[in-house]
Design a protein around this motif. Structure first.
Motif, short mmCIF file in Angstrom:
data_model
loop_
_atom_site.label_atom_id
_atom_site.label_comp_id
_atom_site.label_asym_id
_atom_site.label_seq_id
_atom_site.Cartn_x
_atom_site.Cartn_y
_atom_site.Cartn_z
N THR A 120 0.86 -1.17 0.00
CA THR A 120 0.00 0.00 0.00
C THR A 120 0.90 1.22 0.00
OG1 THR A 120 -1.70 -1.19 1.24
CG2 THR A 120 -1.83 1.21 1.22
N ALA A 121 0.65 2.11 -0.94
CA ALA A 121 1.47 3.31 -1.06
C ALA A 121 1.22 4.23 0.12
CB ALA A 121 1.16 4.03 -2.37
N PRO A 122 2.26 4.85 0.67
CA PRO A 122 2.08 5.80 1.78
C PRO A 122 1.34 7.06 1.30
CG PRO A 122 4.37 5.75 1.09
CD PRO A 122 3.67 4.69 0.31
N LEU A 166 0.62 8.68 -2.44
CA LEU A 166 -0.75 8.71 -2.95
C LEU A 166 -1.20 10.12 -3.29
CD1 LEU A 166 -3.04 6.84 -3.65
CD2 LEU A 166 -3.86 7.02 -1.29
N ALA A 167 -0.74 11.12 -2.54
CA ALA A 167 -1.12 12.51 -2.80
C ALA A 167 -0.65 12.97 -4.18
CB ALA A 167 -0.53 13.42 -1.73
N THR A 168 0.46 12.42 -4.68
CA THR A 168 0.95 12.82 -6.00
C THR A 168 0.16 12.16 -7.12
OG1 THR A 168 2.60 11.05 -6.14
CG2 THR A 168 3.29 13.13 -5.11
N LEU A 169 -0.70 11.21 -6.76
CA LEU A 169 -1.48 10.47 -7.76
C LEU A 169 -2.97 10.81 -7.72
CD1 LEU A 169 0.09 6.95 -7.22
CD2 LEU A 169 0.76 8.67 -8.88
N ALA A 170 -3.36 11.69 -6.81
CA ALA A 170 -4.78 12.00 -6.63
C ALA A 170 -5.39 12.53 -7.92
CB ALA A 170 -4.95 13.04 -5.51
N PRO A 171 -6.69 12.26 -8.13
CA PRO A 171 -7.35 12.82 -9.31
C PRO A 171 -7.16 14.34 -9.33
CG PRO A 171 -8.78 11.23 -8.25
CD PRO A 171 -7.59 11.42 -7.35
N GLY A 172 -6.92 14.87 -10.52
CA GLY A 172 -6.70 16.30 -10.65
C GLY A 172 -5.23 16.68 -10.68
N THR A 173 -4.34 15.73 -10.28
CA THR A 173 -2.91 16.02 -10.37
C THR A 173 -2.47 15.85 -11.83
OG1 THR A 173 -2.36 13.72 -9.88
CG2 THR A 173 -2.40 15.25 -8.02
N SER A 216 1.90 -1.15 -10.59
CA SER A 216 0.57 -0.60 -10.80
C SER A 216 0.08 -0.04 -9.47
CB SER A 216 -0.38 -1.69 -11.29
OG SER A 216 -1.71 -1.20 -11.32
N ILE A 217 -0.27 1.26 -9.45
CA ILE A 217 -0.72 1.91 -8.22
C ILE A 217 -2.14 2.44 -8.43
CG2 ILE A 217 -0.26 3.69 -6.50
CD1 ILE A 217 2.67 3.70 -7.46
N ASP A 218 -3.06 1.96 -7.61
CA ASP A 218 -4.45 2.44 -7.65
C ASP A 218 -4.47 3.87 -7.12
OD1 ASP A 218 -7.19 2.96 -6.43
OD2 ASP A 218 -7.55 1.09 -7.54
N ARG A 219 -5.00 4.79 -7.91
CA ARG A 219 -4.95 6.20 -7.56
C ARG A 219 -5.90 6.56 -6.41
NH1 ARG A 219 -5.14 9.73 -12.95
NH2 ARG A 219 -4.54 11.34 -11.46
N ALA A 220 -6.90 5.76 -6.17
CA ALA A 220 -7.84 6.06 -5.09
C ALA A 220 -7.44 5.40 -3.77
CB ALA A 220 -9.26 5.63 -5.49
N SER A 221 -7.14 4.10 -3.83
CA SER A 221 -6.87 3.36 -2.60
C SER A 221 -5.40 3.29 -2.23
CB SER A 221 -7.42 1.93 -2.73
OG SER A 221 -6.65 1.20 -3.67
N GLY A 222 -4.51 3.46 -3.20
CA GLY A 222 -3.08 3.31 -2.93
C GLY A 222 -2.61 1.88 -2.99
N ALA A 223 -3.48 0.95 -3.43
CA ALA A 223 -3.08 -0.45 -3.56
C ALA A 223 -2.03 -0.57 -4.67
CB ALA A 223 -4.29 -1.32 -3.89
N VAL A 224 -0.96 -1.27 -4.34
CA VAL A 224 0.16 -1.41 -5.27
C VAL A 224 0.37 -2.88 -5.59
CG1 VAL A 224 2.64 -1.02 -5.59
CG2 VAL A 224 1.29 0.62 -4.28
#
Length: 191
Positions: free
Chosen positions: A44-46, A50-57, A105-113
């Motif tokens: 799980t991404a810290p 995850l903040a760098t992958l949030a929608p809108g980035t 592969s990093i899920d942008r919502a959950s941070g699952a990697v």
């Protein structure tokens, strides 16, 4: 001419030995047994990643926080050949390299990697260097420079043969035979 021939030989000496040996190993790849080492898993991404992958980035390249975390935590090297693919749901990063491959592969919502890293060994590493496969721009430029030095070496050798041909009557029959052999092999056996 002797000086130019000598300098071009010195410049391409080590690379020519490397490419000669790896040419043989590439020609006999099926006879050389290798078992790739594959690591895969999930994390799980810290929050800072995850903040760098949030929608809108911005969706371009690999964010530095992701790059640093993947290399430190997952031990997947991401060099010049790594490529990012963005979708609304995930960031997918392909990280090929000489003798190795990897993806994250990093899920942008959950941070699952999810990730996988494959190491095909030293022989595959050197064979990929021979082909310039996933090596980056600097190595490809190096290969081109070595190829130019080898061509120069061959051409200066031809000029030296021409200069010495008066003393050696077998020079041109041997050169012609060598060229003819290559042509015959290409036409009849390498089609």
């Amino acid at each position: 001419m002797h000086l130019w021939h000598w300098i071009s030989a010195a410049v391409c000496f080590a690379a020519l030995i490397l490419f000669t040996i790896t040419g043989i190993t590439l020609n006999h790849a099926s006879a050389l047994d290798a078992t790739p080492e594959v690591r895969n898993g999930s994390e799980t991404a810290p929050a800072e990643v995850l903040a760098t992958l949030a929608p809108g980035t911005p969706e371009q390249g690999i964010p530095p926080a992701v790059l640093d975390w993947v290399q430190a935590r997952l031990d997947i090297r991401m060099g010049e050949t790594a490529a990012a693919e963005w979708s609304d749901e995930e960031l997918y990063v392909s990280a090929p390299g000489p003798g190795r491959d990897g993806w994250v592969s990093i899920d942008r919502a959950s941070g699952a990697v999810r990730y996988e890293a494959t190491d095909r060994g030293w022989l595959a590493y050197f064979n990929d260097l021979h082909k310039g496969r996933n090596t980056g721009l600097v190595w490809i430029i190096f290969i081109d420079v070595v190829a130019a030095a080898c061509l120069f070496f061959a051409l200066t050798g031809l000029v030296l043969l021409w200069i010495q041909a008066r003393q050696r009557k077998s020079t041109w029959p041997l050169v012609t035979g060598g060229v003819g052999l290559v042509v015959v092999l290409m036409i009849f056996f390498a089609h």
